[in-house]
Design a protein around this motif. Structure first.
Motif, PDB file in Angstrom:
ATOM      1  N   LYS A 109     -25.305   4.491 -31.712  1.00  0.00           N
ATOM      2  CA  LYS A 109     -23.971   3.897 -31.665  1.00  0.00           C
ATOM      3  C   LYS A 109     -22.979   4.985 -32.048  1.00  0.00           C
ATOM      4  CE  LYS A 109     -26.623   0.222 -31.697  1.00  0.00           C
ATOM      5  NZ  LYS A 109     -28.066   0.430 -31.492  1.00  0.00           N
ATOM      6  N   VAL A 110     -22.302   5.542 -31.048  1.00  0.00           N
ATOM      7  CA  VAL A 110     -21.424   6.685 -31.257  1.00  0.00           C
ATOM      8  C   VAL A 110     -19.983   6.210 -31.243  1.00  0.00           C
ATOM      9  CG1 VAL A 110     -20.703   8.934 -30.386  1.00  0.00           C
ATOM     10  CG2 VAL A 110     -23.106   8.233 -30.213  1.00  0.00           C
ATOM     11  N   LEU A 111     -19.267   6.456 -32.334  1.00  0.00           N
ATOM     12  CA  LEU A 111     -17.875   6.065 -32.463  1.00  0.00           C
ATOM     13  C   LEU A 111     -16.996   7.291 -32.266  1.00  0.00           C
ATOM     14  CD1 LEU A 111     -17.230   3.055 -33.247  1.00  0.00           C
ATOM     15  CD2 LEU A 111     -19.525   3.798 -33.916  1.00  0.00           C
ATOM     16  N   ILE A 112     -16.045   7.200 -31.337  1.00  0.00           N
ATOM     17  CA  ILE A 112     -15.115   8.293 -31.062  1.00  0.00           C
ATOM     18  C   ILE A 112     -13.769   7.939 -31.650  1.00  0.00           C
ATOM     19  CG2 ILE A 112     -13.998   9.679 -29.272  1.00  0.00           C
ATOM     20  CD1 ILE A 112     -16.327   9.025 -27.416  1.00  0.00           C
ATOM     21  N   VAL A 113     -13.254   8.802 -32.528  1.00  0.00           N
ATOM     22  CA  VAL A 113     -11.962   8.570 -33.166  1.00  0.00           C
ATOM     23  C   VAL A 113     -11.124   9.828 -33.028  1.00  0.00           C
ATOM     24  CG1 VAL A 113     -12.988   6.943 -34.808  1.00  0.00           C
ATOM     25  CG2 VAL A 113     -12.707   9.346 -35.455  1.00  0.00           C
ATOM     26  N   GLY A 114      -9.817   9.673 -33.226  1.00  0.00           N
ATOM     27  CA  GLY A 114      -8.929  10.817 -33.150  1.00  0.00           C
ATOM     28  C   GLY A 114      -7.500  10.389 -32.882  1.00  0.00           C
TER      29      GLY A 114
ATOM     30  N   PHE B 208     -15.010  -0.787 -39.031  1.00  0.00           N
ATOM     31  CA  PHE B 208     -16.023  -1.046 -38.015  1.00  0.00           C
ATOM     32  C   PHE B 208     -16.847   0.207 -37.745  1.00  0.00           C
ATOM     33  CE2 PHE B 208     -17.124  -1.062 -33.450  1.00  0.00           C
ATOM     34  CZ  PHE B 208     -17.920  -2.205 -33.409  1.00  0.00           C
ATOM     35  N   ALA B 209     -16.185   1.367 -37.672  1.00  0.00           N
ATOM     36  CA  ALA B 209     -16.893   2.627 -37.440  1.00  0.00           C
ATOM     37  C   ALA B 209     -17.880   2.919 -38.563  1.00  0.00           C
ATOM     38  CB  ALA B 209     -15.896   3.772 -37.308  1.00  0.00           C
ATOM     39  N   ARG B 210     -17.483   2.678 -39.797  1.00  0.00           N
ATOM     40  CA  ARG B 210     -18.375   2.878 -40.941  1.00  0.00           C
ATOM     41  C   ARG B 210     -19.612   1.992 -40.846  1.00  0.00           C
ATOM     42  NH1 ARG B 210     -16.088   4.825 -46.027  1.00  0.00           N
ATOM     43  NH2 ARG B 210     -13.835   5.154 -45.899  1.00  0.00           N
ATOM     44  N   GLU B 211     -19.389   0.749 -40.435  1.00  0.00           N
ATOM     45  CA  GLU B 211     -20.446  -0.260 -40.478  1.00  0.00           C
ATOM     46  C   GLU B 211     -21.432  -0.133 -39.322  1.00  0.00           C
ATOM     47  OE1 GLU B 211     -20.844  -5.123 -40.084  1.00  0.00           O
ATOM     48  OE2 GLU B 211     -18.879  -4.211 -40.430  1.00  0.00           O
ATOM     49  N   VAL B 212     -20.932   0.131 -38.133  1.00  0.00           N
ATOM     50  CA  VAL B 212     -21.758   0.050 -36.927  1.00  0.00           C
ATOM     51  C   VAL B 212     -22.285   1.410 -36.478  1.00  0.00           C
ATOM     52  CG1 VAL B 212     -21.737  -0.583 -34.476  1.00  0.00           C
ATOM     53  CG2 VAL B 212     -20.641  -2.062 -36.153  1.00  0.00           C
ATOM     54  N   GLY B 213     -21.513   2.466 -36.689  1.00  0.00           N
ATOM     55  CA  GLY B 213     -21.845   3.764 -36.103  1.00  0.00           C
ATOM     56  C   GLY B 213     -23.084   4.413 -36.679  1.00  0.00           C
ATOM     57  N   THR B 214     -23.821   5.093 -35.818  1.00  0.00           N
ATOM     58  CA  THR B 214     -24.865   6.009 -36.275  1.00  0.00           C
ATOM     59  C   THR B 214     -24.353   7.447 -36.219  1.00  0.00           C
ATOM     60  OG1 THR B 214     -25.790   6.175 -34.028  1.00  0.00           O
ATOM     61  CG2 THR B 214     -26.729   4.508 -35.486  1.00  0.00           C
ATOM     62  N   LYS B 215     -23.273   7.657 -35.457  1.00  0.00           N
ATOM     63  CA  LYS B 215     -22.659   8.979 -35.330  1.00  0.00           C
ATOM     64  C   LYS B 215     -21.163   8.780 -35.084  1.00  0.00           C
ATOM     65  CE  LYS B 215     -24.791  12.007 -32.791  1.00  0.00           C
ATOM     66  NZ  LYS B 215     -25.363  12.606 -31.539  1.00  0.00           N
ATOM     67  N   VAL B 216     -20.336   9.619 -35.710  1.00  0.00           N
ATOM     68  CA  VAL B 216     -18.890   9.568 -35.490  1.00  0.00           C
ATOM     69  C   VAL B 216     -18.440  10.925 -34.970  1.00  0.00           C
ATOM     70  CG1 VAL B 216     -16.626   9.132 -36.495  1.00  0.00           C
ATOM     71  CG2 VAL B 216     -18.625   7.903 -37.371  1.00  0.00           C
ATOM     72  N   LEU B 217     -17.638  10.894 -33.896  1.00  0.00           N
ATOM     73  CA  LEU B 217     -17.040  12.103 -33.334  1.00  0.00           C
ATOM     74  C   LEU B 217     -15.540  12.064 -33.577  1.00  0.00           C
ATOM     75  CD1 LEU B 217     -18.714  12.129 -29.780  1.00  0.00           C
ATOM     76  CD2 LEU B 217     -19.601  13.156 -31.891  1.00  0.00           C
ATOM     77  N   PHE B 218     -15.007  13.152 -34.120  1.00  0.00           N
ATOM     78  CA  PHE B 218     -13.558  13.287 -34.265  1.00  0.00           C
ATOM     79  C   PHE B 218     -13.075  14.221 -33.168  1.00  0.00           C
ATOM     80  CE2 PHE B 218      -9.918  15.653 -36.271  1.00  0.00           C
ATOM     81  CZ  PHE B 218      -9.006  14.604 -36.192  1.00  0.00           C
ATOM     82  N   VAL B 219     -12.302  13.661 -32.225  1.00  0.00           N
ATOM     83  CA  VAL B 219     -11.777  14.426 -31.095  1.00  0.00           C
ATOM     84  C   VAL B 219     -10.322  14.753 -31.367  1.00  0.00           C
ATOM     85  CG1 VAL B 219     -11.316  14.401 -28.611  1.00  0.00           C
ATOM     86  CG2 VAL B 219     -13.394  13.332 -29.503  1.00  0.00           C
ATOM     87  N   ASP B 220      -9.964  16.023 -31.197  1.00  0.00           N
ATOM     88  CA  ASP B 220      -8.598  16.463 -31.457  1.00  0.00           C
ATOM     89  C   ASP B 220      -8.303  17.664 -30.575  1.00  0.00           C
ATOM     90  OD1 ASP B 220      -6.097  16.586 -32.656  1.00  0.00           O
ATOM     91  OD2 ASP B 220      -6.790  17.827 -34.312  1.00  0.00           O
ATOM     92  N   GLU B 221      -7.169  17.607 -29.877  1.00  0.00           N
ATOM     93  CA  GLU B 221      -6.739  18.696 -29.001  1.00  0.00           C
ATOM     94  C   GLU B 221      -7.807  19.052 -27.963  1.00  0.00           C
ATOM     95  OE1 GLU B 221      -5.885  21.532 -32.098  1.00  0.00           O
ATOM     96  OE2 GLU B 221      -3.764  20.985 -32.101  1.00  0.00           O
ATOM     97  N   GLY B 222      -8.501  18.020 -27.464  1.00  0.00           N
ATOM     98  CA  GLY B 222      -9.484  18.226 -26.407  1.00  0.00           C
ATOM     99  C   GLY B 222     -10.814  18.776 -26.859  1.00  0.00           C
ATOM    100  N   LEU B 223     -11.019  18.872 -28.168  1.00  0.00           N
ATOM    101  CA  LEU B 223     -12.250  19.419 -28.726  1.00  0.00           C
ATOM    102  C   LEU B 223     -12.930  18.392 -29.622  1.00  0.00           C
ATOM    103  CD1 LEU B 223     -10.775  22.840 -29.872  1.00  0.00           C
ATOM    104  CD2 LEU B 223     -12.378  22.557 -27.963  1.00  0.00           C
ATOM    105  N   ILE B 224     -14.251  18.451 -29.710  1.00  0.00           N
ATOM    106  CA  ILE B 224     -14.954  17.687 -30.731  1.00  0.00           C
ATOM    107  C   ILE B 224     -14.903  18.533 -32.000  1.00  0.00           C
ATOM    108  CG2 ILE B 224     -17.138  16.689 -31.480  1.00  0.00           C
ATOM    109  CD1 ILE B 224     -17.822  16.174 -28.565  1.00  0.00           C
ATOM    110  N   LYS B 225     -14.004  18.148 -32.915  1.00  0.00           N
ATOM    111  CA  LYS B 225     -13.791  18.938 -34.122  1.00  0.00           C
ATOM    112  C   LYS B 225     -14.785  18.601 -35.224  1.00  0.00           C
ATOM    113  CE  LYS B 225      -9.885  21.194 -33.017  1.00  0.00           C
ATOM    114  NZ  LYS B 225      -8.605  20.882 -33.663  1.00  0.00           N
ATOM    115  N   GLU B 226     -15.363  17.400 -35.149  1.00  0.00           N
ATOM    116  CA  GLU B 226     -16.308  16.973 -36.181  1.00  0.00           C
ATOM    117  C   GLU B 226     -17.321  16.020 -35.543  1.00  0.00           C
ATOM    118  OE1 GLU B 226     -17.635  16.435 -40.342  1.00  0.00           O
ATOM    119  OE2 GLU B 226     -16.214  17.840 -39.441  1.00  0.00           O
TER     120      GLU B 226
END
Length: 246
Positions: free
Chosen positions: A34-39, A204-222
């Protein structure tokens, strides 16, 4: 276990742009994750989601979806993949107006050539699953926002996809309707389905995710587990983002 999604040095640029919207994406997603994309707004989250959903091809690099090179696949094959392997839930439902909930859920099965009796039975089953059994014959313009999104989720499940993609599924909902949609997504997550979710709902991201991606300026920063992501942000832009949404 082989990844169901794999990006290798992937970049994407719209024709009218000078700079890529996505740059040097390297990512693996495995079955059941379960991958959560935030940014921040405009960071490239929805573009990345469209790419995962095989709606666009790379400008450079490679995207493999369940063993298929999306950049080289023919249009017919991409249509089959989108219809049969991916369930996509958008921000704004995309239901057909003045058409019943049942007919909306039947639509992808109709495109796939499924017999009428079989697709109606499957649509009825899915509408019961998402709590819309008593609204099957209601037209989409007779439903609340939360009800429309539940119908959209049922439609996305129609072809028994290998993965579900949710692009800000609660952003167009009134606050009181957000919970009912997130609860439904939680139930699907508990069943082990592979999911990629763009969201601004950090709880929700904390509870459900197995992985979190932080996208910023077109890059996966985290890229990290929810525990590490929220506890130990490792760059200033991420700390700034979390300070605004937590």
């Amino acid at each position: 276990m082989e990844p169901i999604i794999e990006f290798k040095d992937y970049s994407f640029k719209y024709r009218a742009q000078k700079e890529p919207t996505l740059k040097n994406i390297n990512l693996k997603i495995y079955p059941g994750e379960k991958v959560l994309i935030v940014g921040p707004s405009g960071s490239g989250k929805s573009t990345l989601m469209n790419i995962i959903g095989a709606l666009d091809r790379p400008t450079s690099g490679e995207y493999m979806l369940d063993g298929v090179d999306i950049g080289k696949a023919k249009d017919k094959r991409l249509s089959e993949i989108r219809n049969q392997q991916i369930g996509f839930v958008f921000q704004t439902y995309n239901l057909i107006a003045r058409t019943t909930a049942l007919a909306n859920v039947e639509l992808p099965m109709l495109y796939a050539g499924m017999p009428k009796r079989e697709r109606t039975s499957r649509a009825e089953e899915l509408l019961q699953l998402v709590g819309m059994g008593d609204r099957m014959t209601h037209h989409s313009d007779e439903l609340s926002g939360g009800q429309k999104q539940r119908v959209a989720i049922a439609r996305a499940l129609a072809m028994e996809p290998k993965m579900m993609l949710f692009d800000e599924p609660t952003s167009a909902l009134d606050p009181e309707m957000v919970g009912e949609v997130l609860d439904l997504i939680r139930e699907l997550a508990d069943e082990g389905m592979t999911m990629v979710i763009v969201t601004h709902e950090m709880g929700f991201a904390r509870e459900v995710g197995t992985k979190v991606l932080f996208v910023d300026e077109g890059l996966i920063k985290e890229e990290n587990t929810p525990e590490e992501f929220f506890s130990h942000p490792r760059n200033e832009r991420l700390r700034e983002f979390l300070s605004k949404v937590l």
